[in-house]
Design a protein around this motif. Structure first.
Motif, PDB file in Angstrom:
ATOM      1  N   GLN A  37       0.830  -1.198   0.000  1.00  0.00           N
ATOM      2  CA  GLN A  37       0.000   0.000   0.000  1.00  0.00           C
ATOM      3  C   GLN A  37       0.872   1.258   0.000  1.00  0.00           C
ATOM      4  O   GLN A  37       0.588   2.220  -0.708  1.00  0.00           O
ATOM      5  N   ASN A  78       0.943   4.109  -2.955  1.00  0.00           N
ATOM      6  CA  ASN A  78       0.795   5.546  -2.677  1.00  0.00           C
ATOM      7  C   ASN A  78       1.940   6.339  -3.306  1.00  0.00           C
ATOM      8  O   ASN A  78       1.731   7.440  -3.814  1.00  0.00           O
ATOM      9  N   LYS A 117       1.216   6.735  -6.944  1.00  0.00           N
ATOM     10  CA  LYS A 117       0.175   7.754  -7.156  1.00  0.00           C
ATOM     11  C   LYS A 117       0.720   9.164  -7.042  1.00  0.00           C
ATOM     12  O   LYS A 117       0.321  10.051  -7.792  1.00  0.00           O
TER      13      LYS A 117
END
Length: 146
Positions: free
Chosen positions: A118, A122, A125
């Motif tokens: 995760q 991130n 992104k």
């Protein structure tokens, strides 16, 4: 042999790109007419072209380039960025070679792996890392070899 000038690639009147329409052989006097294009290298200024020549001659060894041209590392990097953009490519400041650290694989629990994945997503992104780099990191986290 006559004194030859370097070819110009930009029109001195309107600043548009020039193209080649005539080629001639000094030896046999053959002449060829048509539409011919310049290489990307014809559009590079002499200073940057000289840097590229020294860089290639030294096989990309920055220390050798620094020594031969008597310039600092930041100047070598500046010239390299200029060469890259002159050839029509973009310079990505995040493309620095990552520091390689040898890590011994260990067994890690699933919760840690999920949290790490995760965290990596991130970073993708927000543009901190690219997908290819993320895949390599995830494989290392899982203890997989490339």
């Amino acid at each position: 042999m006559s004194n030859k000038h370097n070819v110009i690639t930009i029109c001195p009147v309107c600043n548009k790109d020039l193209h080649i329409t005539h080629l001639a052989c000094d030896h046999c006097h053959t002449e060829i007419k048509g539409e011919f294009s310049f290489s990307k290298f014809n559009y590079i200024n002499k200073e940057t072209l000289y840097f590229i020549e020294v860089f290639v001659k030294n096989r990309g060894n920055i220390k050798a380039v620094e020594k031969e041209m008597n310039i600092s590392y930041p100047t070598v990097k500046k010239y390299l960025d200029e060469a890259i953009t002159s050839l029509g490519y973009s310079v990505d400041e995040d493309d620095e070679e990552p520091v390689r650290v040898k890590v011994q694989p260990v067994k890690i629990d699933e919760v840690y792996i999920k949290n790490k994945q995760q965290e990596i997503l991130n970073k993708i992104k927000t543009g901190e890392i690219k997908v290819e780099e993320a895949i390599k990191i995830i494989k290392k986290v899982k203890g997989e070899t490339e």
